[in-house]
Motif scaffolding. Structure first.
Motif, short mmCIF file in Angstrom:
data_model
loop_
_atom_site.label_atom_id
_atom_site.label_comp_id
_atom_site.label_asym_id
_atom_site.label_seq_id
_atom_site.Cartn_x
_atom_site.Cartn_y
_atom_site.Cartn_z
N MET A 21 1.76 0.74 -4.52
CA MET A 21 0.58 1.33 -5.16
C MET A 21 0.93 2.55 -6.01
SD MET A 21 -2.19 -0.30 -5.11
CE MET A 21 -3.20 1.04 -5.74
N PRO A 22 1.87 3.40 -5.56
CA PRO A 22 2.27 4.50 -6.46
C PRO A 22 2.84 3.99 -7.79
CG PRO A 22 2.97 4.97 -4.22
CD PRO A 22 2.48 3.56 -4.22
N VAL A 51 1.97 1.16 -9.24
CA VAL A 51 0.82 0.66 -10.00
C VAL A 51 0.10 1.81 -10.69
CG1 VAL A 51 -1.42 -0.52 -9.83
CG2 VAL A 51 0.53 -1.35 -8.49
N ARG A 52 -0.11 2.90 -9.96
CA ARG A 52 -0.79 4.06 -10.54
C ARG A 52 0.01 4.68 -11.68
NH1 ARG A 52 -2.51 4.81 -4.98
NH2 ARG A 52 -0.62 6.04 -4.52
N GLU A 53 1.34 4.57 -11.60
CA GLU A 53 2.20 5.12 -12.65
C GLU A 53 2.40 4.15 -13.80
OE1 GLU A 53 5.81 6.14 -10.68
OE2 GLU A 53 4.83 7.53 -9.29
N ASN A 74 0.82 -1.21 0.00
CA ASN A 74 0.00 0.00 0.00
C ASN A 74 0.85 1.26 0.00
OD1 ASN A 74 -2.44 -1.35 -0.05
ND2 ASN A 74 -2.67 -1.37 2.17
#
Length: 371
Positions: free
Chosen positions: A226-227, A229-231, A222
């Motif tokens: 997650m950063p 994944v978002r990128e 998390n």
């Protein structure tokens, strides 16, 4: 559709009830003995035998201020990381140095429990010599670099044919044995590179492109992945899953859109996983995830001190700030103290002789690692 697989066995169902309902009760607050204990002016060492930046470190540093706040006398709590041996070195040091005065506590994880369960001769610690005061499950997510072109189980053939797959591991008997067994079950050709000083180091190797596959426990995923994944720099494929109150493997409540590992394997292989590798995986999944993290003190610690810690953690679990922030760090998991903690502790430190024997043979065959 979410697949539910039973991981329970006759006679072990009570031990495996470590899902949301089983971990909901935090246990009774201690009585007057705990109130008599005072840590005012003291400094408490919170030993984490893994590197800074990994899931265990993130978990400990989240609890650090709450423990200081809720222990009698509001002592200073300092997290101390001792690396080496996939967690064994620091744990051995705790076993040798900790006194029954409440001034040194240990945060354990599956990477520490596994060598104990498997009879690793490097282990100089005994879970029977400790008293648990906090227990919590965790989860984890397996993910890959986007260059592989694998977006889900529909791309499994491409995943299986991929060349040069590498995974950065802390050691053959660390928590990384769970993904290693997953690779075995799926028939994936993955070179496992040992020597990582914690899962944080494994994630950095992934970010540098040195290892195209990786996993992180929920807290680190998390916060750190997650950063990515978002990128578009990481693609999650599955979670390890969670146990419900009946001891069945279900989707992790933190990642309801991801299949749990058995779902992914069933879709990839065309049938539910079975055989000795699966039996080993599900046993170590319980010890490594469903009942993974504990805070322990020496068993001979006086009852007043143990009760003070149990009371502090019970108050932590109902602290409004903890409740507000825990999801972003711990995830949707219920930590416990008291009797529920004791039940989780028993489950996480139990392995059948048959499973232990198979795993030891597999470690020798797969990694030339003899225990």
């Amino acid at each position: 559709m979410t697949t539910i697989l039973s991981l329970g066995r006759p006679g072990r169902r009570d031990l495996l009830r470590l899902g949301a309902a089983g971990l909901a009760a935090a246990g009774a607050l201690p009585g007057r003995a705990a109130q008599a204990q005072d840590f005012a002016g003291k400094t408490i060492e919170f030993i984490i035998p893994l590197a800074v930046g990994g899931g265990s470190d993130t978990w400990a540093r989240f609890h650090q201020p709450f423990l200081s706040r809720h222990l009698p006398g509001q002592p200073t709590v300092v997290v101390r990381n001792i690396t080496g041996g996939g967690g064994i070195n620091g744990t051995n040091q705790f076993a040798a140095r900790a006194r029954p005065d409440g001034l040194m506590i240990l945060g354990t994880t599956g990477s520490i429990q596994f060598p104990y369960l498997l009879g690793d001769p490097r282990v100089r610690y005994d879970y029977k010599a400790w008293a648990p005061v906090l227990a919590g499950p965790t989860g984890g997510v397996f993910y890959v670099r986007p260059e592989l072109g694998v977006r889900g189980v529909a791309d499994f053939a491409k995943f299986k044919a991929a060349q040069g797959l590498k995974y950065g591991s802390q050691g053959p008997t660390s928590l990384d044995i769970v993904p290693a067994l997953a690779f075995e079950i799926l028939g994936l050709d993955v070179q496992i590179v040992f020597g990582m000083q914690g899962r944080g180091a494994g994630r950095l190797a992934f970010e540098r492109g040195e290892t195209p596959v990786d996993y992180q426990t929920t807290s680190a995923f998390n916060a750190q992945v997650m950063p990515l994944v978002r990128e578009g720099k990481a693609v999650p494929l599955w979670s390890w899953g969670a146990l419900n109150a009946q001891g069945e493997l279900v989707r992790d409540p933190n990642f309801p859109d991801l299949p749990h590992f058995a779902e992914f394997a069933t879709a990839a292989l065309g049938a539910p996983p079975s055989g000795p590798a699966w039996e080993a995986w599900r046993t170590l999944f319980v010890a490594g995830f469903a009942a993974q993290k504990f805070v322990v003190l020496p068993k001979e610690t006086p009852a007043a001190i143990l009760d003070a810690y149990r009371g502090a953690f019970a108050r932590t679990l109902s602290d409004p700030e903890y409740l507000e922030k825990r999801v972003s760090v711990i995830g949707e998991y219920n930590e416990v103290t008291g009797e529920a903690c004791d039940r989780a502790y028993a489950a996480a430190t139990t392995m059948s002789d048959e499973t232990r024997g198979w795993v030891r043979d597999w470690l020798l065959r797969r990694f030339n690692h003899r225990l």
